[in-house]
Design an enzyme around this catalytic site. Sequence first.
Site, PDB file in Angstrom:
ATOM      1  CG  ASN A   9      -1.692   1.234   1.439  1.00  0.00           C
ATOM      2  OD1 ASN A   9      -1.839   2.034   0.510  1.00  0.00           O
ATOM      3  ND2 ASN A   9      -2.227   1.427   2.639  1.00  0.00           N
ATOM      4  CE  LYS A  11       0.310   3.332   4.864  1.00  0.00           C
ATOM      5  NZ  LYS A  11       0.178   3.443   6.276  1.00  0.00           N
ATOM      6  CG  HIS A  95      -5.804   1.647   5.219  1.00  0.00           C
ATOM      7  ND1 HIS A  95      -5.350   2.559   6.150  1.00  0.00           N
ATOM      8  CD2 HIS A  95      -4.777   0.786   5.000  1.00  0.00           C
ATOM      9  CE1 HIS A  95      -4.097   2.262   6.466  1.00  0.00           C
ATOM     10  NE2 HIS A  95      -3.724   1.194   5.787  1.00  0.00           N
ATOM     11  CD  GLU A  97      -2.875   5.227   6.890  1.00  0.00           C
ATOM     12  OE1 GLU A  97      -2.892   5.282   5.646  1.00  0.00           O
ATOM     13  OE2 GLU A  97      -1.908   4.757   7.537  1.00  0.00           O
ATOM     14  CD  GLU A 167      -3.621  -2.879   7.326  1.00  0.00           C
ATOM     15  OE1 GLU A 167      -2.488  -3.088   6.903  1.00  0.00           O
ATOM     16  OE2 GLU A 167      -4.269  -1.858   7.046  1.00  0.00           O
ATOM     17  N   GLY A 173       2.330   1.906  10.786  1.00  0.00           N
ATOM     18  CA  GLY A 173       3.268   3.019  10.656  1.00  0.00           C
ATOM     19  C   GLY A 173       3.960   3.401  11.954  1.00  0.00           C
ATOM     20  CB  SER A 213       5.205  -2.142  11.876  1.00  0.00           C
ATOM     21  OG  SER A 213       4.737  -0.838  12.160  1.00  0.00           O
TER      22      SER A 213
HETATM   23  C1  PEP Z   1      -0.791  -0.130   5.944  1.00  0.00           C
HETATM   24  O1  PEP Z   1      -0.768   0.996   5.483  1.00  0.00           O
HETATM   25  O2  PEP Z   1      -1.722  -0.867   5.645  1.00  0.00           O
HETATM   26  C2  PEP Z   1       0.294  -0.552   6.830  1.00  0.00           C
HETATM   27  C3  PEP Z   1       0.200  -1.720   7.381  1.00  0.00           C
HETATM   28  O3  PEP Z   1       1.349   0.323   7.020  1.00  0.00           O
HETATM   29  P1  PEP Z   1       2.772  -0.017   7.715  1.00  0.00           P
HETATM   30  O4  PEP Z   1       3.256  -1.305   7.096  1.00  0.00           O
HETATM   31  O5  PEP Z   1       3.637   1.145   7.374  1.00  0.00           O
HETATM   32  O6  PEP Z   1       2.519  -0.162   9.178  1.00  0.00           O
END
Ligand code: PEP
Length: 251
Positions: A9, A11, A95, A97, A167, A173, A213
């Site tokens: 992803n 973003k 997601h 976010e 998630e 992040g 992460s």
């Molecule tokens: C994501 O954006 O779905 C995500 C898991 O980000 P990160 O791997 O940076 O934590």
Amino acid sequence: MRKPVIAGNWKLFKTSGEAVDFVTELVPLVKDIIDVEIVIAPAFTVLATVQKKLEGSGLHLAGQDCFWENEGAYTGEVSPLMLSDAGCSHVIIGHSERRLYFGETDDTVNKKLKAALKGGLTPIFCIGETLEEREAGDTFNVLRTQIAGGLKGIPAGNVNRMVIAYEPVWAIGTGKTASDGQAQEAHKFMRGLLSEFYDWTIAEETRILYGGSVKPENIKGLMAQPDIDGALVGGASLKAESFASIVRFKQ
Ligand code: PEP
């Protein structure tokens, strides 16, 4: 057998030049990997550019979101039809976010999932608890509510066509990954929910990814868990080399 999925992803990152450089570097690094479904979700503006570079590579393209109508007076939105037209086979929906900054709810996520499925896309349906919810002992309730709300009215035959991404919001992040055991516990619970809402065959067939992460250093431990079928990767998907080593988790 559930084929593993590793999805990147991007973003709000990468201009077209950066996207082209990334794909040019990535494709040779993963071209021999045929037993992993590799998905890249760039920003809408570079989908067509990335698609051209992916042709013949076997890699899949995804949108990071879509609206629930195919066309109409909805300024700023992108539809499942438009994503397919741009070469997408997948789309990320719900997601955290988008839930946090753009007001997405289980209800809007449900409409988007239905529209994406109707449009022939594979949705990557994201759910996960916040740190406060985990600390309050509410993780399973939150997952139950999000899965029940997101899947409302979606028939069994469509559920196993989608991918679910667990998630935990506190791991996205932040550099804090859920431990292998924490992730497995949540995934096992979600598979149990699928068997409760549908049946055990659907639960066994539906792929559930972990996101939060994920890095080359922790992917092996996560993928060794029986109910983890892949990863949704943010930060570590922005560099071809780190994304490729996550895709090559078996080596
Ligand atoms: C994501 O954006 O779905 C995500 C898991 O980000 P990160 O791997 O940076 O934590």
